[in-house]
Enzyme design. Sequence first.
Site, mmCIF file in Angstrom:
data_model
loop_
_atom_site.group_PDB
_atom_site.id
_atom_site.type_symbol
_atom_site.label_atom_id
_atom_site.label_comp_id
_atom_site.label_asym_id
_atom_site.label_seq_id
_atom_site.Cartn_x
_atom_site.Cartn_y
_atom_site.Cartn_z
ATOM 1 C CG ASP A 16 -2.030 0.969 1.178
ATOM 2 O OD1 ASP A 16 -2.254 1.550 0.095
ATOM 3 O OD2 ASP A 16 -2.698 1.181 2.204
ATOM 4 C CG ASN A 64 -7.724 -2.115 -5.671
ATOM 5 O OD1 ASN A 64 -6.746 -2.844 -5.499
ATOM 6 N ND2 ASN A 64 -8.058 -1.172 -4.788
HETATM 7 C C1 FPP Z 1 -1.852 0.358 -3.238
HETATM 8 O O1 FPP Z 1 -1.423 1.684 -3.329
HETATM 9 C C2 FPP Z 1 -1.402 -0.430 -4.343
HETATM 10 C C3 FPP Z 1 -2.208 -0.978 -5.299
HETATM 11 C C4 FPP Z 1 -3.663 -0.833 -5.336
HETATM 12 C C5 FPP Z 1 -1.649 -1.762 -6.399
HETATM 13 C C6 FPP Z 1 -0.392 -2.525 -6.122
HETATM 14 C C7 FPP Z 1 0.340 -2.654 -7.387
HETATM 15 C C8 FPP Z 1 1.671 -2.640 -7.536
HETATM 16 C C9 FPP Z 1 2.607 -2.601 -6.403
HETATM 17 C C10 FPP Z 1 2.297 -2.627 -8.877
HETATM 18 C C11 FPP Z 1 1.924 -3.715 -9.774
HETATM 19 C C12 FPP Z 1 2.191 -5.077 -9.235
HETATM 20 C C13 FPP Z 1 2.485 -6.120 -9.997
HETATM 21 C C14 FPP Z 1 2.577 -7.497 -9.411
HETATM 22 C C15 FPP Z 1 2.728 -5.956 -11.420
HETATM 23 P P1 FPP Z 1 -2.508 2.826 -3.400
HETATM 24 O O2 FPP Z 1 -2.688 3.195 -4.809
HETATM 25 O O3 FPP Z 1 -3.752 2.370 -2.696
HETATM 26 O O4 FPP Z 1 -1.779 3.960 -2.604
HETATM 27 P P2 FPP Z 1 -2.450 5.082 -1.703
HETATM 28 O O5 FPP Z 1 -3.181 4.374 -0.607
HETATM 29 O O6 FPP Z 1 -1.274 5.877 -1.240
HETATM 30 O O7 FPP Z 1 -3.358 5.852 -2.597
#
Ligand code: FPP
Length: 236
Positions: A16, A64
Amino acid sequence: MTDKTNSLQHLAIIMDGNGRWAKKRGLPRSAGHKKGAETVKDIVRAAGDMGIKYLTLYAFSTENWQRDPEEVKGLMGLLREYLKSELKEIQENGVRIMFIGERQMLDADIAEQMSKIEKDTADNDKMTLCIALSYGSRQEIVAAVQKIALLAKKGDISTNDIDIKMFSDMLYTKDIPDPDLLIRTSGEQRISNYLLWQIAYSELFFTPTLWPDFSKEELAGIVDNFNRRERRYGKN
Ligand code: FPP
């Protein structure tokens, strides 16, 4: 020194903080996801080097799908790229790759590529990398209940046959042990519909570090902390 090292067989991570990492730098959220994907690469390698046998990463939750369509499109694009390039390298290093989640929600080419990777890496045994994609734990549990209800309706099982083992075998994770340790980055202290059944006795660790900044050094420190914990599983 007493040898009381816990056995860390399965590590699960909620990655996250990509969005906040980007925002802090005045960059679009996609830049955070891109950097986050690089961290994935480093951490998969580090976990393998540390002898961790199973690594489960929460890449995209069922919830998501409700994000801004542009962001979803960007994440799927990143995933497509990842499936083509990085995972190839990962699989060449003896890693078995599997996916958990609702595949019917994903674009057909992505779902096909996922099945191919699973098949190609099925015999690898250095480590299992399990990617939770379009995954929701409550949905997984409801699907398991539906399967069991159907078996009961057909008369294939009786209610007495339903036990913890049987239920576990109906989940996407049937072939892998429960996580020993769950890490969530970015300072949020919640589980967000991740592996609810499977983490019944997992140790939890929350770090304020945003996922793109997470490093193998920090992982090593957390594993060290885990090793010093006493796991009692409800016993005294
Ligand atoms: C959370 O950060 C992350 C995600 C919803 C996606 C996770 C994806 C990756 C790490 C990259 C792709 C992975 C692979 C395996 C190709 P957020 O967007 O919720 O962050 P925030 O809470 O700060 O808004």
